[in-house]
Design a protein around this motif. Sequence first.
Motif, PDB file in Angstrom:
ATOM      1  N   LEU A   1       0.792  -1.138  -0.082  1.00 15.51           N
ATOM      2  CA  LEU A   1       0.036  -0.017   0.032  1.00 15.51           C
ATOM      3  C   LEU A   1       0.691   1.231   0.060  1.00 15.51           C
ATOM      4  CD1 LEU A   1      -3.368   0.517   0.471  1.00 15.51           C
ATOM      5  CD2 LEU A   1      -2.666   0.918   2.796  1.00 15.51           C
ATOM      6  N   LEU A   2       0.781   2.086  -0.956  1.00 16.30           N
ATOM      7  CA  LEU A   2       1.400   3.360  -0.955  1.00 16.30           C
ATOM      8  C   LEU A   2       0.628   4.570  -0.425  1.00 16.30           C
ATOM      9  CD1 LEU A   2       3.093   3.351  -4.783  1.00 16.30           C
ATOM     10  CD2 LEU A   2       3.816   2.156  -2.397  1.00 16.30           C
ATOM     11  N   THR A   3       0.637   4.928   0.689  1.00 18.64           N
ATOM     12  CA  THR A   3      -0.467   5.762   1.355  1.00 18.64           C
ATOM     13  C   THR A   3      -0.304   7.108   0.928  1.00 18.64           C
ATOM     14  OG1 THR A   3       0.761   6.361   3.487  1.00 18.64           O
ATOM     15  CG2 THR A   3      -0.690   4.185   3.457  1.00 18.64           C
ATOM     16  N   LEU A   4       1.071   7.728   0.509  1.00 21.06           N
ATOM     17  CA  LEU A   4       1.465   8.958   0.389  1.00 21.06           C
ATOM     18  C   LEU A   4       0.670   9.845   1.654  1.00 21.06           C
ATOM     19  CD1 LEU A   4       2.559   9.951  -2.456  1.00 21.06           C
ATOM     20  CD2 LEU A   4       1.562   7.661  -2.425  1.00 21.06           C
ATOM     21  N   ALA A   5       0.672   9.271   2.682  1.00 22.79           N
ATOM     22  CA  ALA A   5       0.202   9.992   3.851  1.00 22.79           C
ATOM     23  C   ALA A   5       1.033  11.328   4.186  1.00 22.79           C
ATOM     24  CB  ALA A   5       0.335   9.145   5.258  1.00 22.79           C
ATOM     25  N   PRO A   6       0.180  12.493   4.599  1.00 17.50           N
ATOM     26  CA  PRO A   6       0.864  13.504   4.720  1.00 17.50           C
ATOM     27  C   PRO A   6       1.969  13.292   5.681  1.00 17.50           C
ATOM     28  CG  PRO A   6      -1.352  13.936   4.652  1.00 17.50           C
ATOM     29  CD  PRO A   6      -1.191  12.485   4.668  1.00 17.50           C
TER      30      PRO A   6
ATOM     31  N   VAL B   1       0.557  -3.674  -5.761  1.00 16.36           N
ATOM     32  CA  VAL B   1       0.711  -2.231  -5.181  1.00 16.36           C
ATOM     33  C   VAL B   1      -0.907  -1.724  -5.327  1.00 16.36           C
ATOM     34  CG1 VAL B   1       1.564   0.062  -5.927  1.00 16.36           C
ATOM     35  CG2 VAL B   1       3.221  -1.951  -6.142  1.00 16.36           C
ATOM     36  N   VAL B   2      -1.045  -1.071  -4.171  1.00 15.23           N
ATOM     37  CA  VAL B   2      -2.378  -0.440  -4.267  1.00 15.23           C
ATOM     38  C   VAL B   2      -1.969   1.092  -3.797  1.00 15.23           C
ATOM     39  CG1 VAL B   2      -4.866   0.030  -3.146  1.00 15.23           C
ATOM     40  CG2 VAL B   2      -3.805  -2.458  -3.855  1.00 15.23           C
ATOM     41  N   MET B   3      -2.326   2.171  -4.748  1.00 12.76           N
ATOM     42  CA  MET B   3      -1.867   3.561  -4.364  1.00 12.76           C
ATOM     43  C   MET B   3      -3.328   4.425  -4.940  1.00 12.76           C
ATOM     44  SD  MET B   3       0.492   3.985  -7.832  1.00 12.76           S
ATOM     45  CE  MET B   3       0.503   5.620  -7.624  1.00 12.76           C
ATOM     46  N   PRO B   4      -2.838   5.791  -4.659  1.00 11.92           N
ATOM     47  CA  PRO B   4      -3.979   6.794  -4.823  1.00 11.92           C
ATOM     48  C   PRO B   4      -4.150   6.544  -6.304  1.00 11.92           C
ATOM     49  CG  PRO B   4      -2.142   7.655  -3.430  1.00 11.92           C
ATOM     50  CD  PRO B   4      -1.647   6.486  -3.926  1.00 11.92           C
ATOM     51  N   GLY B   5      -5.187   6.992  -6.841  1.00 18.85           N
ATOM     52  CA  GLY B   5      -5.543   7.413  -8.323  1.00 18.85           C
ATOM     53  C   GLY B   5      -4.656   8.374  -8.842  1.00 18.85           C
ATOM     54  N   PHE B   6      -4.207   8.507 -10.093  1.00 18.53           N
ATOM     55  CA  PHE B   6      -3.567   9.665 -10.682  1.00 18.53           C
ATOM     56  C   PHE B   6      -4.082  10.756 -10.712  1.00 18.53           C
ATOM     57  CE2 PHE B   6      -1.696   5.640 -12.573  1.00 18.53           C
ATOM     58  CZ  PHE B   6      -0.750   5.598 -11.752  1.00 18.53           C
ATOM     59  N   VAL B   7      -3.413  11.917 -10.472  1.00 19.26           N
ATOM     60  CA  VAL B   7      -4.113  13.443 -10.736  1.00 19.26           C
ATOM     61  C   VAL B   7      -3.216  13.859 -11.910  1.00 19.26           C
ATOM     62  CG1 VAL B   7      -4.468  15.699  -9.749  1.00 19.26           C
ATOM     63  CG2 VAL B   7      -4.414  13.257  -8.181  1.00 19.26           C
TER      64      VAL B   7
ATOM     65  N   ARG C   1     -10.175  11.024   2.743  1.00 20.44           N
ATOM     66  CA  ARG C   1      -9.911  11.624   1.116  1.00 20.44           C
ATOM     67  C   ARG C   1     -11.035  10.740   0.442  1.00 20.44           C
ATOM     68  NH1 ARG C   1      -4.472  13.845   0.502  1.00 20.44           N
ATOM     69  NH2 ARG C   1      -3.828  14.496   2.783  1.00 20.44           N
ATOM     70  N   ARG C   2     -11.254  11.264  -0.775  1.00 19.63           N
ATOM     71  CA  ARG C   2     -11.844  10.520  -1.862  1.00 19.63           C
ATOM     72  C   ARG C   2     -11.483   9.002  -1.891  1.00 19.63           C
ATOM     73  NH1 ARG C   2     -14.851  12.979  -6.757  1.00 19.63           N
ATOM     74  NH2 ARG C   2     -13.602  11.456  -7.962  1.00 19.63           N
ATOM     75  N   ALA C   3     -12.158   8.155  -2.246  1.00 15.39           N
ATOM     76  CA  ALA C   3     -11.724   6.849  -2.452  1.00 15.39           C
ATOM     77  C   ALA C   3     -11.470   6.647  -3.822  1.00 15.39           C
ATOM     78  CB  ALA C   3     -12.564   5.787  -1.979  1.00 15.39           C
ATOM     79  N   ASP C   4     -10.214   7.280  -4.168  1.00 14.81           N
ATOM     80  CA  ASP C   4      -9.553   7.335  -5.499  1.00 14.81           C
ATOM     81  C   ASP C   4      -8.081   6.370  -5.528  1.00 14.81           C
ATOM     82  OD1 ASP C   4     -11.508   9.271  -6.292  1.00 14.81           O
ATOM     83  OD2 ASP C   4     -10.088  11.057  -6.297  1.00 14.81           O
ATOM     84  N   ILE C   5      -8.562   5.395  -5.985  1.00 13.80           N
ATOM     85  CA  ILE C   5      -7.458   4.212  -5.904  1.00 13.80           C
ATOM     86  C   ILE C   5      -7.165   3.313  -7.105  1.00 13.80           C
ATOM     87  CG2 ILE C   5      -7.167   1.968  -4.590  1.00 13.80           C
ATOM     88  CD1 ILE C   5      -9.274   3.211  -2.643  1.00 13.80           C
ATOM     89  N   VAL C   6      -5.742   3.152  -7.363  1.00 10.71           N
ATOM     90  CA  VAL C   6      -5.478   2.220  -8.508  1.00 10.71           C
ATOM     91  C   VAL C   6      -4.574   1.171  -8.030  1.00 10.71           C
ATOM     92  CG1 VAL C   6      -3.703   2.228 -10.228  1.00 10.71           C
ATOM     93  CG2 VAL C   6      -5.180   4.260 -10.224  1.00 10.71           C
ATOM     94  N   VAL C   7      -5.143  -0.128  -8.398  1.00  4.37           N
ATOM     95  CA  VAL C   7      -4.405  -1.263  -8.169  1.00  4.37           C
ATOM     96  C   VAL C   7      -3.228  -1.760  -9.437  1.00  4.37           C
ATOM     97  CG1 VAL C   7      -4.591  -3.833  -7.440  1.00  4.37           C
ATOM     98  CG2 VAL C   7      -6.309  -2.059  -6.931  1.00  4.37           C
ATOM     99  N   LEU C   8      -2.150  -1.856  -9.074  1.00  3.60           N
ATOM    100  CA  LEU C   8      -1.444  -2.256 -10.250  1.00  3.60           C
ATOM    101  C   LEU C   8      -0.973  -3.696 -10.429  1.00  3.60           C
ATOM    102  CD1 LEU C   8       1.556   0.300  -9.566  1.00  3.60           C
ATOM    103  CD2 LEU C   8      -0.498   0.679 -11.132  1.00  3.60           C
ATOM    104  N   GLU C   9      -0.655  -4.083 -11.425  1.00  2.09           N
ATOM    105  CA  GLU C   9      -0.346  -5.330 -11.655  1.00  2.09           C
ATOM    106  C   GLU C   9       1.139  -5.717 -11.585  1.00  2.09           C
ATOM    107  OE1 GLU C   9      -2.582  -7.784 -12.179  1.00  2.09           O
ATOM    108  OE2 GLU C   9      -1.280  -9.347 -13.019  1.00  2.09           O
ATOM    109  N   THR C  10       1.570  -5.362 -10.376  1.00  3.17           N
ATOM    110  CA  THR C  10       3.109  -5.399  -9.842  1.00  3.17           C
ATOM    111  C   THR C  10       3.013  -5.287  -8.329  1.00  3.17           C
ATOM    112  OG1 THR C  10       5.110  -4.928 -10.055  1.00  3.17           O
ATOM    113  CG2 THR C  10       3.401  -3.227 -10.311  1.00  3.17           C
ATOM    114  N   ASP C  11       4.243  -6.159  -7.805  1.00  7.38           N
ATOM    115  CA  ASP C  11       4.346  -5.748  -6.501  1.00  7.38           C
ATOM    116  C   ASP C  11       5.446  -4.711  -6.113  1.00  7.38           C
ATOM    117  OD1 ASP C  11       6.535  -7.290  -7.217  1.00  7.38           O
ATOM    118  OD2 ASP C  11       6.070  -8.804  -5.937  1.00  7.38           O
ATOM    119  N   ASP C  12       5.844  -4.190  -7.101  1.00  7.09           N
ATOM    120  CA  ASP C  12       7.007  -3.074  -7.060  1.00  7.09           C
ATOM    121  C   ASP C  12       6.706  -2.060  -8.130  1.00  7.09           C
ATOM    122  OD1 ASP C  12       9.281  -1.716  -7.319  1.00  7.09           O
ATOM    123  OD2 ASP C  12      10.594  -3.576  -7.072  1.00  7.09           O
TER     124      ASP C  12
END
Length: 424
Positions: free
Chosen positions: A15-20, A77-83, A383-394
């Motif tokens: 999980l890439l949280t990008l937490a402040p 990898v689960v990360m925030p959706g792209f902006v 935050r808005r649940a804007d989420i991307v799941v990647l087809e990789t673990d890195d």
Amino acid sequence: MTTKEADLVLRGARLLTLAPLGGERPRVGPAAGDVGAVEDGWVAARDGAIVATGHGSSWERLQLVNAAAVDDVGGRVVMPGFVDPHTHLCYAGRRWDEFAARRSGSDYLAILERGGGIHATVRATREASDAELLTLLRARLDRAVAQGTTTIEIKSGYGLEPEEEIRLLRLISQLRSEAIVDVAPTYLAAHALPGKAGGDRRAFLRAAQSVLARICREHLAEAVDAFVEKGVFETDEVAPLMHEAAALGLARTVHADQLNDVGGAAFAARVEARSADHVSRASADGLRALERSGTIAVLLPGSALFVGYPPPDARRFVAHRVPVAVGTDHNPGTSPLEGMPAAISLAVTLCGMTPQEAIVAATANAAHALGRGKRTGALVEGRRADIVVLETDDERELAYRLGVRLVRSVYANGQRVAQHEFIS
Ligand code: NIG
Ligand code: FE
């Protein structure tokens, strides 16, 4: 912890949280590449908002409601959706001739000067009906979303005459009202001088300025943009437009120092712009000014690649503690990119960012560039649940595999808006 209700849980993730990191500010300097990774992490949402994150099996304490979807992502990898903080999505027509001519040596600004380039797109856009433009807009947005974009800035700019610009802003508004993803509209008020202005730059800029109040009243744009460049518009000329925008409470953004150093970065800092975009040629003074004003440098490597000018050097911005974001700059003339993964890859290969810096630049920092730093760009409660799941673990693979689809699923506002199958 009080029991939280969730209707969506993604677990078993890197999980890439990008937490402040203390304060809701863009990441700069040594923190510019901190993605806040959690192994065996999970993220939970309810009604489109993130309610909690954690790791291991602690998600089991959530109260699942509304036939909740619980998905074990198997270490992906689960990360925030792209902006995407900079696009020109609203246009008609094609410029393949110009692209080919440029690759055999024709100069971008010379083509513009002769009435081609931006002017060619302006002609095609004027001829297109509202329905045609909306169809094009929807298709382009769909393709961006399929590649993980959950927030997107869209500029007008191919109308030039204020009334035609307003037509384009209304179409962007229409798209915004029907989209699940978040659309941030920008009035690109000074993109080129229209032929009809008969060379009267001041009259044209005054006319652009005169519609700002209406644009503001009708909520047609959140920000005002100008193309400050040699032979296009000068900083002093567009200063009154930017000051009026500020007085009306509209954000400012500038196409700055893309092909030549015209003091665009320092100008963006002076008008307290949210972002200075391109900045390939920005001087050291310009960078210092951006650092002082907290203006975000939006790097757009797609246009550097397709026009063939030297891309911005991200290391300079990181060293100066200027926050960096990255965008596609999708437009028919200088950048064909539609998805953020390619922009991330080019930010690394051309601009010298690390893969993690590019991910921060495409999520948390890009959200700040659109005044949405508290709304999206991180996987944290509220935050808005804007989420991307990647087809990789890195996540580094995202930057490496240019042109290969690695986005597996996309959630915007808690709803799944794209899902792709992969051959294993
Ligand atoms: O960001 N340079 C100014 N505007 C766009 C390109 C517009 C065009 O060529 O149609 C850009 O590169
Ligand atoms: Fe642009």
